[in-house]
Enzyme design. Sequence first.
Site, PDB file in Angstrom:
ATOM      1  N   ARG B 120       0.859  -1.182  -0.080  1.00  0.00           N
ATOM      2  CA  ARG B 120      -0.053   0.068  -0.024  1.00  0.00           C
ATOM      3  C   ARG B 120       0.856   1.182   0.044  1.00  0.00           C
ATOM      4  NH1 ARG B 120      -3.299   0.181   5.266  1.00  0.00           N
ATOM      5  NH2 ARG B 120      -2.078   1.962   5.541  1.00  0.00           N
ATOM      6  N   HIS B 124      -4.350   4.359   4.514  1.00  0.00           N
ATOM      7  CA  HIS B 124      -5.334   3.620   4.353  1.00  0.00           C
ATOM      8  C   HIS B 124      -6.446   4.601   3.810  1.00  0.00           C
ATOM      9  CE1 HIS B 124      -8.787   0.939   4.646  1.00  0.00           C
ATOM     10  NE2 HIS B 124      -9.430   1.662   5.368  1.00  0.00           N
ATOM     11  N   TYR B 133       2.361   3.836  12.460  1.00  0.00           N
ATOM     12  CA  TYR B 133       2.548   2.366  12.443  1.00  0.00           C
ATOM     13  C   TYR B 133       3.565   1.713  11.461  1.00  0.00           C
ATOM     14  CZ  TYR B 133      -1.249   2.622   9.066  1.00  0.00           C
ATOM     15  OH  TYR B 133      -2.080   2.782   8.019  1.00  0.00           O
TER      16      TYR B 133
END
Lengths: 327, 203
Positions: B120, B124, B133
């Site tokens: 990714r 998100h 994170y």
Amino acid sequence: MPVMSYIQAVTTALKEEMQRDENVFILGEDVGKKGGVFRATDGLYDEFGDARVLDTPLAESAIAGVGIGAAMYGKRPVAEMQFADFIMPAVNQIISEAARIRYRSNNDWTCPITIRAPYGGGVHGALYHSQSVEAVFANQPGLKIVMPSTPYDVKGLLKAAIRDNDPVLFFEHKRAYRLLKGDVPEEDYVLPIGKADVKREGTDITVITYGLCVNFALQAAEKLAEEGIDAHILDLRTIYPLDQEAIIEAAKKTGKVLLVTEDNKEGSIIGEVAAIISEHCLFDLDAPIQRLAGPDIPAMPYAPTMEKFFMINPDKVEKAMRDLAEF
Amino acid sequence: MPHAVGVSLAAKMDKKDIVSFVTLGEGSSNQGDFHEGLNFAGVHKLPVITMVENNKYAISVPLKKQLACEQVSDRAKGYGMPGITVDGNDPLAVYDVVKQARERGISGEGPTLIEAITDRYTAHSSDDDDRLYREKGEVEAAKKKDALQSFAVYLRDTGVLTDEKEEALHKEVEQIVNDATDYAEQAPYAEPEDALKYVYEEV
């Protein structure tokens, strides 16, 4: 006219619909060779084969979800939940998927699935084999919920459910399966989903109920007739969406209304029925709307004494009807 | 996931050469429906291709906190189907495994689980800050493997892609996106009462 039990009417409706339309197929646990734990699909495996009477893994969300996929493709699946209690793992599929497919696709997709499940107590089934689950689904636009009270209604309504172009939950009272028998015409007929049915004409009090409790109310009405109390009995037949017109008409007819359900009292269907009556019939009422329902406890107890305490029966209905008539 | 299985079940009943193809992330592969669906497809040998795009994060939760097994494709064994892990940044490799899975499905050999490993390149969503994170440098390293870059290099090396062709392609794509954006922005809002439509069949 042949006399059939409630469950024979289920089997007959399934069989005739499968003969009529090759897109109709059955999926569920033990529905194949065994013919279902209650024998609702008895003989169908032999007649239609394993491709149309599918024994599935023990996984209710897949039973509903795979059925939904097949329905979106153009099939007419009839999914069986072995007990209504076991429908809970499939709630996401039924509420978030089946109920919303037409709406969220702006009418491009449809989900003509029928989900059958035996509900209700009085058979020493205890916690996991006795629940009434209709209230869980009865505020989900997109769903229709049918709960028939007689073998005649079972055949006509189950056929209508299978032919309906929207998802229908079809709850059958398991104690009614062999308890109730009645005339069922051999010919093909359907009954309208979304319409209530007057099961007894009367002028003194109105009883509005559904499922097995209709039979209890009819029994009680015959006894009360000997005392000169004439009861009007409306069978909801479809408990979601409700037939408001029929409810209002039945309430206005006598001005005294008793609502009966086997479900837990608080939050049950009959609370909504009471709301409809109070919105539309205030000046026609001669007594407060009465409710007779199961107690607000989490489960149907196993001990026969406690199960009897939980269950509605003709005596309880009779007493509630007499009290209302005397108000 | 079970809907794709239902579609393939219906197609099989009608003896149609249809294979259903369903994609999800590795996060969703922990849902019960994923397992119930795969098992159903395996038991009934249905033509379903399940492709899990494994980008190693379910929003912020890393793979090692999602899976008790090493990789998503390991799960296929329990459902009686082949499980294949493929480099999701390699279009030709992905094409190859999907083609083989389709052939399996069409020939009645049943379902296949494909796990395409990818990355990714952004947070998100616009509300997510992935610096909380993800290690610094992780995204930069991943971007070097981005198929949009690496496959372009391959196509140039093989003489398929030229500067002119690439420019024309970019222009074409940009035009499609701009046209779609203009169309959407100019489209009137729905009438408020349209909210009431299509709850049930309207005849």
